[in-house]
Design a protein around this motif. Sequence first.
Motif, PDB file in Angstrom:
ATOM      1  N   GLU A 218       2.837  14.377  -1.147  1.00 15.15           N
ATOM      2  CA  GLU A 218       2.234  13.269  -1.880  1.00 15.15           C
ATOM      3  C   GLU A 218       3.193  12.104  -2.055  1.00 15.15           C
ATOM      4  OE1 GLU A 218      -0.891  12.637  -2.769  1.00 15.15           O
ATOM      5  OE2 GLU A 218      -1.328  14.431  -1.596  1.00 15.15           O
ATOM      6  N   ASP A 219       4.469  12.410  -2.221  1.00 17.01           N
ATOM      7  CA  ASP A 219       5.465  11.346  -2.357  1.00 17.01           C
ATOM      8  C   ASP A 219       5.504  10.483  -1.097  1.00 17.01           C
ATOM      9  OD1 ASP A 219       6.151  12.158  -4.887  1.00 17.01           O
ATOM     10  OD2 ASP A 219       7.855  13.380  -4.232  1.00 17.01           O
ATOM     11  N   LEU A 220       5.404  11.132   0.040  1.00 11.77           N
ATOM     12  CA  LEU A 220       5.412  10.400   1.312  1.00 11.77           C
ATOM     13  C   LEU A 220       4.172   9.511   1.427  1.00 11.77           C
ATOM     14  CD1 LEU A 220       6.803   9.949   4.051  1.00 11.77           C
ATOM     15  CD2 LEU A 220       5.441  11.834   4.952  1.00 11.77           C
ATOM     16  N   TYR A 221       3.025  10.034   1.033  1.00 17.83           N
ATOM     17  CA  TYR A 221       1.800   9.241   1.084  1.00 17.83           C
ATOM     18  C   TYR A 221       1.877   8.029   0.145  1.00 17.83           C
ATOM     19  CZ  TYR A 221      -0.683  12.714   3.910  1.00 17.83           C
ATOM     20  OH  TYR A 221      -1.098  13.541   4.929  1.00 17.83           O
ATOM     21  N   GLU A 222       2.498   8.208  -1.008  1.00 14.68           N
ATOM     22  CA  GLU A 222       2.651   7.096  -1.949  1.00 14.68           C
ATOM     23  C   GLU A 222       3.547   6.010  -1.375  1.00 14.68           C
ATOM     24  OE1 GLU A 222       3.850   8.246  -5.847  1.00 14.68           O
ATOM     25  OE2 GLU A 222       2.141   9.595  -6.162  1.00 14.68           O
ATOM     26  N   GLU A 223       4.633   6.437  -0.713  1.00 15.26           N
ATOM     27  CA  GLU A 223       5.523   5.458  -0.079  1.00 15.26           C
ATOM     28  C   GLU A 223       4.803   4.736   1.057  1.00 15.26           C
ATOM     29  OE1 GLU A 223       9.614   6.615   0.786  1.00 15.26           O
ATOM     30  OE2 GLU A 223       9.272   8.449  -0.374  1.00 15.26           O
ATOM     31  N   LEU A 224       4.017   5.481   1.827  1.00 19.63           N
ATOM     32  CA  LEU A 224       3.260   4.873   2.922  1.00 19.63           C
ATOM     33  C   LEU A 224       2.261   3.850   2.374  1.00 19.63           C
ATOM     34  CD1 LEU A 224       2.456   4.681   5.891  1.00 19.63           C
ATOM     35  CD2 LEU A 224       0.959   6.666   5.554  1.00 19.63           C
ATOM     36  N   GLU A 225       1.619   4.156   1.288  1.00 17.10           N
ATOM     37  CA  GLU A 225       0.676   3.233   0.660  1.00 17.10           C
ATOM     38  C   GLU A 225       1.356   1.921   0.279  1.00 17.10           C
ATOM     39  OE1 GLU A 225      -2.663   3.359  -2.886  1.00 17.10           O
ATOM     40  OE2 GLU A 225      -0.811   4.493  -3.144  1.00 17.10           O
ATOM     41  N   THR A 226       2.555   2.029  -0.306  1.00 13.83           N
ATOM     42  CA  THR A 226       3.308   0.838  -0.705  1.00 13.83           C
ATOM     43  C   THR A 226       3.655  -0.021   0.502  1.00 13.83           C
ATOM     44  OG1 THR A 226       4.251   2.004  -2.595  1.00 13.83           O
ATOM     45  CG2 THR A 226       5.392   0.012  -1.861  1.00 13.83           C
ATOM     46  N   VAL A 227       4.093   0.627   1.576  1.00 12.49           N
ATOM     47  CA  VAL A 227       4.469  -0.111   2.792  1.00 12.49           C
ATOM     48  C   VAL A 227       3.268  -0.851   3.365  1.00 12.49           C
ATOM     49  CG1 VAL A 227       5.267   0.130   5.173  1.00 12.49           C
ATOM     50  CG2 VAL A 227       6.384   1.430   3.356  1.00 12.49           C
ATOM     51  N   LEU A 228       2.123  -0.203   3.432  1.00  7.21           N
ATOM     52  CA  LEU A 228       0.934  -0.836   3.996  1.00  7.21           C
ATOM     53  C   LEU A 228       0.466  -2.015   3.140  1.00  7.21           C
ATOM     54  CD1 LEU A 228      -1.122   2.308   5.121  1.00  7.21           C
ATOM     55  CD2 LEU A 228       0.351   0.839   6.513  1.00  7.21           C
ATOM     56  N   LEU A 229       0.524  -1.864   1.836  1.00  8.69           N
ATOM     57  CA  LEU A 229       0.105  -2.945   0.945  1.00  8.69           C
ATOM     58  C   LEU A 229       1.028  -4.149   1.063  1.00  8.69           C
ATOM     59  CD1 LEU A 229      -0.911  -0.968  -2.273  1.00  8.69           C
ATOM     60  CD2 LEU A 229      -2.438  -2.260  -0.769  1.00  8.69           C
ATOM     61  N   THR A 230       2.323  -3.911   1.166  1.00  9.91           N
ATOM     62  CA  THR A 230       3.274  -5.029   1.242  1.00  9.91           C
ATOM     63  C   THR A 230       3.232  -5.738   2.587  1.00  9.91           C
ATOM     64  OG1 THR A 230       5.039  -3.478   1.859  1.00  9.91           O
ATOM     65  CG2 THR A 230       4.846  -4.068  -0.472  1.00  9.91           C
ATOM     66  N   SER A 231       2.612  -5.125   3.599  1.00 11.62           N
ATOM     67  CA  SER A 231       2.452  -5.801   4.889  1.00 11.62           C
ATOM     68  C   SER A 231       1.155  -6.585   4.943  1.00 11.62           C
ATOM     69  CB  SER A 231       2.485  -4.789   6.030  1.00 11.62           C
ATOM     70  OG  SER A 231       1.339  -3.979   6.016  1.00 11.62           O
ATOM     71  N   ASP A 232       0.490  -6.716   3.785  1.00  4.44           N
ATOM     72  CA  ASP A 232      -0.719  -7.524   3.630  1.00  4.44           C
ATOM     73  C   ASP A 232      -1.949  -6.933   4.323  1.00  4.44           C
ATOM     74  OD1 ASP A 232       0.069  -9.669   1.918  1.00  4.44           O
ATOM     75  OD2 ASP A 232      -1.281 -10.940   3.049  1.00  4.44           O
TER      76      ASP A 232
ATOM     77  N   GLY B 181      -4.036  -5.171   2.699  1.00 10.14           N
ATOM     78  CA  GLY B 181      -5.092  -5.208   1.698  1.00 10.14           C
ATOM     79  C   GLY B 181      -5.440  -3.825   1.181  1.00 10.14           C
ATOM     80  N   VAL B 182      -6.069  -3.795   0.024  1.00 16.81           N
ATOM     81  CA  VAL B 182      -6.381  -2.532  -0.638  1.00 16.81           C
ATOM     82  C   VAL B 182      -7.395  -1.724   0.162  1.00 16.81           C
ATOM     83  CG1 VAL B 182      -7.358  -1.481  -2.714  1.00 16.81           C
ATOM     84  CG2 VAL B 182      -5.830  -3.455  -2.918  1.00 16.81           C
TER      85      VAL B 182
ATOM     86  N   VAL C 138      -2.539  -8.429   8.129  1.00 19.25           N
ATOM     87  CA  VAL C 138      -3.816  -8.948   7.641  1.00 19.25           C
ATOM     88  C   VAL C 138      -4.946  -8.701   8.629  1.00 19.25           C
ATOM     89  CG1 VAL C 138      -3.629 -11.282   8.619  1.00 19.25           C
ATOM     90  CG2 VAL C 138      -4.827 -10.935   6.450  1.00 19.25           C
ATOM     91  N   ILE C 139      -4.625  -8.455   9.899  1.00 19.91           N
ATOM     92  CA  ILE C 139      -5.662  -8.140  10.883  1.00 19.91           C
ATOM     93  C   ILE C 139      -6.433  -6.898  10.452  1.00 19.91           C
ATOM     94  CG2 ILE C 139      -6.059  -7.375  13.263  1.00 19.91           C
ATOM     95  CD1 ILE C 139      -3.834  -9.219  14.135  1.00 19.91           C
ATOM     96  N   ALA C 140      -5.729  -5.933   9.871  1.00 16.55           N
ATOM     97  CA  ALA C 140      -6.390  -4.713   9.394  1.00 16.55           C
ATOM     98  C   ALA C 140      -7.344  -5.032   8.250  1.00 16.55           C
ATOM     99  CB  ALA C 140      -5.353  -3.683   8.950  1.00 16.55           C
ATOM    100  N   ALA C 141      -6.946  -5.977   7.375  1.00 17.34           N
ATOM    101  CA  ALA C 141      -7.811  -6.366   6.255  1.00 17.34           C
ATOM    102  C   ALA C 141      -9.086  -7.019   6.760  1.00 17.34           C
ATOM    103  CB  ALA C 141      -7.055  -7.313   5.321  1.00 17.34           C
ATOM    104  N   ILE C 142      -8.959  -7.886   7.766  1.00 15.56           N
ATOM    105  CA  ILE C 142     -10.137  -8.536   8.351  1.00 15.56           C
ATOM    106  C   ILE C 142     -11.047  -7.495   8.996  1.00 15.56           C
ATOM    107  CG2 ILE C 142     -10.900 -10.132  10.149  1.00 15.56           C
ATOM    108  CD1 ILE C 142      -8.307 -11.734   9.648  1.00 15.56           C
ATOM    109  N   ALA C 143     -10.441  -6.557   9.714  1.00 13.94           N
ATOM    110  CA  ALA C 143     -11.221  -5.533  10.404  1.00 13.94           C
ATOM    111  C   ALA C 143     -12.026  -4.687   9.426  1.00 13.94           C
ATOM    112  CB  ALA C 143     -10.299  -4.643  11.227  1.00 13.94           C
ATOM    113  N   LYS C 144     -11.468  -4.455   8.252  1.00 20.30           N
ATOM    114  CA  LYS C 144     -12.148  -3.611   7.280  1.00 20.30           C
ATOM    115  C   LYS C 144     -13.233  -4.358   6.515  1.00 20.30           C
ATOM    116  CE  LYS C 144     -13.024   0.010   4.839  1.00 20.30           C
ATOM    117  NZ  LYS C 144     -13.846   1.073   5.446  1.00 20.30           N
TER     118      LYS C 144
END
Length: 392
Positions: free
Chosen positions: A124-138, A140-141, A354-360
């Motif tokens: 779970e710690d790894l997943y939390e770190e991965l979540e932070t990295v993805l959010l900071t690369s814009d 999106g939630v 942000v391309i991922a945010a647009i795609a979603k």
Amino acid sequence: MFSFFKKKPKPVETPQIETPALTTPAEEAPQAAAASPVLETAPEALPAAVETAPAIQHQAVEPQNTPAPAAALEAIEPPPAAPVEATPLKKLSWTERLKAGLAKTRDKLGKQLAGLFGGGKIDEDLYEELETVLLTSDMGVDATVHLLGDVRERVSLKGLKDASELKGALKDSLQDLIGPLEVPLNVEGKKPFVIMMTGVNGAGKTTSIGKLAKYYQSQGKSVLLAAGDTFRAAAREQLIAWGERNGVTVIAQQGGDSAAVCYDAIQAAIARGIDIVLADTAGRLPTQLHLMEEIKKVKRVIQKALPDAPHEVVLVLDANIGQNTVNQVKAFDDALGLTGLILTKLDGTAKGGVIAAIAKQRPIPLRFIGVGESIDDLRPFSSRDYIDALFE
């Protein structure tokens, strides 16, 4: 019908200014390789059914090799260009330029992910770190939540245990998310094929038009430009400079009605058998409701000039604004029914996720991406090349 009479181009004086320019690098007008003849046109008044201004004085900028009626037009030869010594430079491939252009995003996203995927167990710690990295690369939630859920499922199905195995799962998940955006623009079957360009000021709209003109010329297509941005200072001159650089005709006027320019450009393209019309429009914010109504009028007038046009309505986006691009996509899509996107300035930002945010949130085809200021740095979007450039 158009009637032409000649007008010699005025020499462009380059003032020596020590203060920095106020325009963004991607929106600066390119230096024309050689002057092109400047011709004035006085089109007939538009039909009463067309929602535009009465008869206007237009200007068409013609390339040297454009044929013209013998009695109506005389070519004006440009002064001979000064010889330039060629400097041998290594020409980078598109993949190399893409990797260089995405360096900032890769430095932010890739390096952080490299730390996560270095080894250890998946918890779970790894997943939390991965979540932070993805959010900071814009990304999106919404896109981040989707990717995390998909990665968890892949890990479970494949029985992955080590963090080093997570990289492949994330790449595959990202490919599944943004892959549907990879839809090349097909300009065959319509002549002229009309592409209406929209976007906010500073997104790189006019520059993208110049680069698209070069791209389609390299495919053997004839191109005509419509300088429909009749409000921004120097927009007309900027597009004329691109026309001169590429050797294509530009239909333009100083001030006045954007819809009228687009209408006349399409009529000119029909008469000349042009393959592609690239129609510029004035930049506007989605919150400027009166301007959004005006651009709807431009689209309606284009439809009156050619019933099934515009064949493509493209929104040009600046990658530097990150998540705000999603809001722009939604607003312009609701107003115009977008058929494609162009994402510029990816080389100047760490927000390439942000391309991922647009795609979603609004999966409209991403036709082209721009990763530099060179005329060849606007290319069709490839999801696999993009992902590889992010992670390698």
